[in-house]
Design an enzyme around this catalytic site. Structure first.
Site, PDB file in Angstrom:
ATOM      1  N   ASP A 147       0.867  -1.172   0.000  1.00  9.84           N
ATOM      2  CA  ASP A 147       0.000   0.000   0.000  1.00  9.84           C
ATOM      3  C   ASP A 147       0.914   1.235   0.000  1.00  9.84           C
ATOM      4  O   ASP A 147       2.142   1.117   0.088  1.00  9.84           O
ATOM      5  CB  ASP A 147      -0.979  -0.009   1.184  1.00  9.84           C
ATOM      6  CG  ASP A 147      -2.195   0.870   0.879  1.00  9.84           C
ATOM      7  OD1 ASP A 147      -2.126   1.688  -0.064  1.00  9.84           O
ATOM      8  OD2 ASP A 147      -3.220   0.741   1.573  1.00  9.84           O
TER       9      ASP A 147
HETATM   10  C1  BGC Z   1      -5.005   3.299  -0.080  1.00 10.84           C
HETATM   11  C2  BGC Z   1      -5.183   2.227  -1.135  1.00 10.84           C
HETATM   12  C3  BGC Z   1      -5.023   2.810  -2.508  1.00 10.84           C
HETATM   13  C4  BGC Z   1      -3.685   3.505  -2.591  1.00 10.84           C
HETATM   14  C5  BGC Z   1      -3.396   4.091  -3.953  1.00 10.84           C
HETATM   15  C6  BGC Z   1      -3.755   4.123  -0.307  1.00 10.84           C
HETATM   16  O1  BGC Z   1      -3.713   5.220   0.536  1.00 10.84           O
HETATM   17  O2  BGC Z   1      -4.959   2.694   1.193  1.00 10.84           O
HETATM   18  O3  BGC Z   1      -6.444   1.629  -0.982  1.00 10.84           O
HETATM   19  O4  BGC Z   1      -5.141   1.801  -3.461  1.00 10.84           O
HETATM   20  O5  BGC Z   1      -3.651   4.546  -1.640  1.00 10.84           O
HETATM   21  O6  BGC Z   1      -4.248   5.123  -4.260  1.00 10.84           O
END
Ligand code: BGC
Length: 737
Positions: A278
């Site tokens: 993530d």
């Molecule tokens: C979120 C994810 C997301 C990623 C990219 C993160 O802050 O937890 O769910 O896919 O950002 O946007």
């Protein structure tokens, strides 16, 4: 211009793939092609394939040319193809980039939020919506989505509950597979397919106290029985990637967790795709206190099994890019780990057909694909099916289309932006049909709509109440559209209080005091505590955020063109104090007994929820009868057929969602009082009866024993069928050796 484009296309589609530049002959398998490419790559180039970045602005071109980037975000079609040109034409090995973004509940056409979609209990329709989203995203050059979110969530304080399919692992697994099928289609190589990512692996939804990013401490049993199944289902459905989560899990952060990322995902499930972190979750291993510094974080991440670094507070890619090379050179990280991850990345790119069609196939997207009308039709159908009728006292709904007057009140009654819900960056708010517009389109030309906002979502002032009250007094019915703003759920949007925000509750009370029948339409990203509303107003529709077709769809339901069929996929608590509350709880040694103080309950609140899992009303009524099972005993590899007669006892055609639950009465470990194991959507005309059958296999009755082995234990089971988790008929079945 056209000629130039055609020449470029011929070159890339027909000439380039066959030539030596891609480093493989065309008749090789994906595996052989990946190996062949890998054998030509330097260590730096391999590490480059493990980096997803968008944050280098002007330096992007240079970095792509040097092979320092394997993935990037969504740049829009024009810029996307120009970045791709650098990768494909000017980098040493011509390895194409993959473009990734969050396509969560639609791309341009916005569908209901995932929690709403799950209330449809209609996986086929969810698949259709996801395939439209994939088509639209792919036509903009997106190849990879960070969706579906398959985190089970049992805590409505957690804002991300809106992104998933609710509290149940079985339903969550069905929905996980439905999304994967929709995004990826039959073949990832199609221009309209995008790779799916099951996220956030794992147990992110079990954050303590519902606070986002917080610690998770759960048993291995809970992990395996509740949080892992939707991921396993996504993997079995062919999901190309998994995103590792932010949280720590039983003392080990999910993005540095060898047990979950390698032992379970790779060794047990044989997952072959890529794992992406993530956003900065590998870097955050330092904050978790398990890595000394960023370099140490890179070591832990890659060793545990995170292939790609989606990262960086200020500059993305600042964990793997700067540190992995040194770690390998010093012998701290084996080069074979980099090879392993780079091979997975190449395999993904090959399966996506990036080498054959690195650019957006504009002709394909121009000629093919669903029309705007078809997309809106699916969006409206899904929105209709997502709405849950929570209350309908004295059948105040449906309203008549020629009703004389309606007071339309509330901060969300004439709103567009919020109706898109969280995570809709490419949604177009002017396409959203407001509730006002939807009702206007539906009612007779003579119907008067007395609109007053009443208050804003977070307002503390009651100054707008006066107009609203006056409107209510002169109308036949008051429709109040209230709820949360879209920023109040989604990421980093946990709430300690889950009431209607601001003075909206007071507004409803004031309108109720006028004596006019009150219909409350809720828009929110989580279950709310709505005791007063539930006890007092005439009707309540839970609509979550329905996206583009909100107004049309709500009007369809309000005026009876669609008979509501949605069922809650998450329990509504009476108060925050009851959380976590879910239908699939254990019996305890002292199950609640109103006549015995020393049983498991509260002294100041009922233990029961406000609305249980699986609950939702219809404009008609259904009767369940004649529950039968074709055998009373089965062997450990046998199965039985359970059947029930469902009759529409009302006067309107309606859809019922027939739910199958089981309970293991005596087992070597404690088992939940109910577990969902199947469901069927059926439509019935007034007076019609249908026999609904489920096959109960012994495998469905299995569980993890105290050694964490999945077993089928002989013994007695309750087999239950009903229309919500609290309203079932019961028969029994015995499993014998
Ligand atoms: C979120 C994810 C997301 C990623 C990219 C993160 O802050 O937890 O769910 O896919 O950002 O946007």
């Amino acid at each position: 211009m056209k000629i130039k484009q055609t020449c470029i296309k011929i070159f890339f589609v027909l000439v380039l793939p066959g030539c030596i530049n891609f480093g493989y002959a065309q008749n090789l398998s994906v595996e052989q092609k990946a190996d062949s490419l890998l054998s030509k790559m330097t260590l730096q180039e391999k590490i480059g394939q493990l980096v997803l970045t968008s944050a280098f602005g002007n330096k992007m071109g240079e970095m792509i040319k040097k092979g320092e980037i394997g993935f990037t975000g969504n740049w829009g079609p024009h810029k996307r193809d120009s970045l791709q040109t650098i990768a494909v034409e000017h980098s040493r090995l011509h390895i194409p980039l993959v473009f990734a973004t969050d396509v969560i509940h639609g791309y341009n056409t916005i569908f209901p939020v995932p929690l709403a979609q799950s209330c449809s209990w209609d996986p086929d329709l969810v698949t259709k919506a996801a395939s439209i989203a994939a088509f639209e995203a792919a036509s903009d050059g997106v190849n990879w989505t960070f969706a579906p979110m398959v985190d089970i969530a049992r805590d409505p304080r957690w804002g991300r509950i809106v992104e998933g399919a609710g509290e149940d692992p079985y339903l969550g697994s069905v929905m996980a597979a439905a999304y994967v099928k929709g995004y990826q289609g039959k073949d990832l190589n199609r221009p309209a397919s995008i790779a799916a990512t099951a996220k956030h692996y794992v147990a992110y939804g079990a954050a303590q106290a519902g606070r986002d990013y917080n610690t998770v401490d759960i048993s291995e049993r809970t992990l395996r029985e509740i949080y892992l199944p939707p991921f396993h289902s996504a993997v079995n459905a062919g999901a190309e990637s998994i995103m590792s989560a932010f949280n720590d899990l039983n003392g080990v952060p999910a993005s540095g967790n060898y047990f979950t990322l390698t032992k379970i995902l790779r060794d047990e499930w044989k997952f072959k795709g890529v794992v992406i972190s993530d956003y900065n979750s590998v870097g955050e291993l330092v904050n978790h206190g398990v890595a000394k510094d960023k370099s140490d974080a890179a070591r832990i991440g890659i060793t545990a099994g995170v292939d790609i670094d989606l990262a960086g507070d200020t500059v993305m890619g600042d964990i793997y890019a700067p540190y992995l090379e040194n770690l390998v050179k010093k012998g701290i990280v084996p080069g074979s780990l980099i090879d392993r991850s780079a091979r997975r990345v190449l395999r993904m790119k090959l399966k996506l057909g990036m080498f054959e069609h690195p650019y957006i196939d504009k002709d394909f997207f121009r000629k093919k694909g669903p029309s705007k009308e078809e997309k809106n039709k699916i969006a409206r159908q899904l929105a209709n099916e997502s709405i849950v009728l929570l209350k309908n006292y004295k059948n105040v709904l449906p309203l008549k289309k020629d009703i004389h007057s309606i007071a339309l009140i509330g901060p969300l009654a004439d709103d567009q932006e919020n109706l898109l819900g969280p995570w809709s960056p490419n949604g177009i708010s002017k396409n959203v049909v407001t509730v006002f517009q939807g009702i206007r389109n539906k009612v007779s030309s003579g119907t008067i709509i007395n609109y007053a906002k009443g208050c804003g979502i977070l307002d503390t002032s009651t100054a707008g109440f006066k107009d609203a009250i006056e409107n209510a007094k002169k109308s036949d019915v008051a429709v109040l559209v209230v709820g949360e703003s879209r920023e109040m759920s989604g990421e980093a949007a946990s709430r300690a209080f889950i009431d209607l925000p601001g003075v909206q509750n007071e507004l409803i009370k004031k309108i109720y005091e006028t004596g006019v029948p009150v219909v409350v339409i809720l828009m929110n990203g989580r279950p709310l505590t709505i005791n007063w509303i539930s006890q007092n107003v005439n009707a309540i529709l839970e609509t979550w955020y329905l996206g583009d077709q909100t107004g049309n769809s709500i009007a369809d339901v309000l005026f009876g063109d669609y008979n509501p069929s949605g069922k809650l996929t998450v329990t509504f608590p009476r108060s925050v104090g009851q959380i976590p509350i879910y239908y699939s709880h254990k019996n305890t040694g002292r199950p609640p007994d109103p006549n015995d103080k020393y049983t498991s309950k509260y002294i100041d609140s009922p233990v029961t929820p406000l609305y249980p899992f699986g609950y939702g009303l219809s404009y008609t009524t259904f009767d369940f009868s004649n529950l039968k099972i074709d055998k009373t005993t089965i062997s450990t590899n046998g199965s039985a057929i359970v059947s029930v007669d469902v009759t529409n006892t009302g006067t309107t055609t309606g859809t019922e969602i027939v739910q199958l639950y089981i309970r293991d009465i005596v087992a070597s470990v404690t088992r939940p009082v109910k577990e969902l194991k199947g469901f069927k959507r059926i439509q019935l005309r007034p007076g019609e009866t249908k026999k609904v059958q489920f096959t109960v296999t012994a495998g469905m009755l299995s569980f993890y024993n105290s050694e964490m082995k999945k077993i089928i234990e002989p013994g007695k089971f309750d087999i239950m069928v009903g229309n919500n988790s609290d309203n079932v008929l019961t028969t029994s079945l015995e499993v014998v050796k």
